[in-house]
Design an enzyme around this catalytic site. Structure first.
Site, mmCIF file in Angstrom:
data_model
loop_
_atom_site.group_PDB
_atom_site.id
_atom_site.type_symbol
_atom_site.label_atom_id
_atom_site.label_comp_id
_atom_site.label_asym_id
_atom_site.label_seq_id
_atom_site.Cartn_x
_atom_site.Cartn_y
_atom_site.Cartn_z
ATOM 1 N N ASP A 34 10.152 5.996 -8.756
ATOM 2 C CA ASP A 34 9.069 6.422 -7.870
ATOM 3 C C ASP A 34 8.395 7.621 -8.516
ATOM 4 O O ASP A 34 9.016 8.340 -9.302
ATOM 5 C CB ASP A 34 9.608 6.806 -6.490
ATOM 6 N N ASP A 56 5.214 7.405 -12.892
ATOM 7 C CA ASP A 56 3.981 6.843 -12.340
ATOM 8 C C ASP A 56 3.738 5.513 -13.037
ATOM 9 O O ASP A 56 3.460 5.475 -14.240
ATOM 10 C CB ASP A 56 2.818 7.809 -12.584
ATOM 11 N N VAL A 57 3.842 4.415 -12.303
ATOM 12 C CA VAL A 57 3.777 3.087 -12.929
ATOM 13 C C VAL A 57 2.387 2.750 -13.450
ATOM 14 O O VAL A 57 2.224 1.758 -14.177
ATOM 15 C CB VAL A 57 4.255 1.989 -11.963
ATOM 16 N N SER A 136 -2.146 -9.318 3.171
ATOM 17 C CA SER A 136 -3.561 -9.024 2.946
ATOM 18 C C SER A 136 -4.075 -9.633 1.651
ATOM 19 O O SER A 136 -5.293 -9.673 1.435
ATOM 20 C CB SER A 136 -3.793 -7.506 2.926
ATOM 21 N N TYR A 147 -7.473 -2.812 -1.223
ATOM 22 C CA TYR A 147 -6.062 -3.155 -1.044
ATOM 23 C C TYR A 147 -5.843 -4.667 -1.085
ATOM 24 O O TYR A 147 -5.000 -5.166 -1.844
ATOM 25 C CB TYR A 147 -5.563 -2.582 0.284
ATOM 26 N N THR A 182 7.511 0.164 9.895
ATOM 27 C CA THR A 182 7.858 1.360 9.140
ATOM 28 C C THR A 182 7.402 2.599 9.920
ATOM 29 O O THR A 182 6.582 2.506 10.839
ATOM 30 C CB THR A 182 7.168 1.365 7.766
#
Length: 250
Positions: A34, A56-57, A136, A147, A182
């Protein structure tokens, strides 16, 4: 290693943390990734024998170093769970290019970069990639131009991976969560939205992080050894019911 190893991005909270817990419980060695280093350090404390890597991916240099560090630490990689993502919603007219790129950088570029960097290790193990998209990405809704588009691209990227990497024994599948209960969702969803989701979802409720994590863990496992290129909606049947909710169009 005697145990299989899984690398999970976006593992400091939510579905990523739940996936780390369930795989650890099933005997996997777990590498948790993460970019929120303090939250990641706290999360790793509740996953037995987990190792954490702040990264940071969306940064190709950092991703390359991450995979070098991972192989030095574990010696192998059997499953990559591309879960890291950001949820930034807004109208098309208010989505400037910086906002668009911020979403794409993590949600799409991160999946591409992590998967590509992990290929040498996954080829050796004939391992699995599980990409986390979203409902989505399967059905359009308002306020999700960046998104939703990023998640639709992840779905297609999964199919590309399955088509090309199958000859190396690598399986690639995608999980598309629907509404999940969540802390963040409950903080931003009004009662009207909660009621509308319950009415529209055939199972009449939100999902849980553990339920989505169980689907991910299955696709990582040998039980899914002949499953690749598949898009699994873990959504209580929401994708089957039609267009988006009126309560979400405000």
């Amino acid at each position: 290693m005697d145990r299989k190893c899984a690398l999970i991005t976006g593992a400091a909270r939510g579905i990523g943390l739940a996936t780390a817990k369930i795989l650890s419980d099933r005997g996997w060695a777990v590498a948790m990734v993460d970019r929120d280093a303090p939250a990641l350090a706290d999360a790793a404390q509740v996953v037995p024998d987990a190792h954490s890597f702040a990264c940071d991916v969306s940064d190709p240099v950092a991703v390359a170093q991450l995979l070098r560090d991972l192989t030095d630490q574990f010696g192998q990689l059997d499953a990559l769970v591309n879960n890291a993502g950001i949820a930034d919603f807004g109208p098309i007219s208010e989505t400037d290019f910086d906002r668009w790129r911020r979403v794409m950088a993590t949600n799409l570029d991160g999946v591409f970069l992590m998967s590509q960097a992990a290929l040498p290790a996954l080829k050796k193990s004939r391992g699995a990639i599980v990409n986390i998209a979203s409902i989505s990405g399967l059905r359009a809704s308002t306020l999700r131009v960046a998104y939703g588009t990023s998640k639709a691209a992840v779905i297609h990227l999964t199919k590309q991976q399955a088509a090309e990497l199958g000859e190396h024994g690598i399986r690639a599948n995608c999980v598309c969560p629907g509404p999940v209960r969540t802390k963040l969702a409950m903080a931003v969803h009004t009662q009207d939205i909660i009621d509308a989701y319950h009415d529209a979802i055939p199972l009449n409720r939100y999902g849980t992080e553990d339920e989505v994590a169980a689907a991910i863990a299955f696709l990582c496992s040998a039980e899914a050894s002949y499953i690749t290129g598949q898009i699994l909606a873990a959504d209580g049947g929401f994708e089957a019911t039609g267009v988006g909710l009126p309560a979400l169009r405000k």
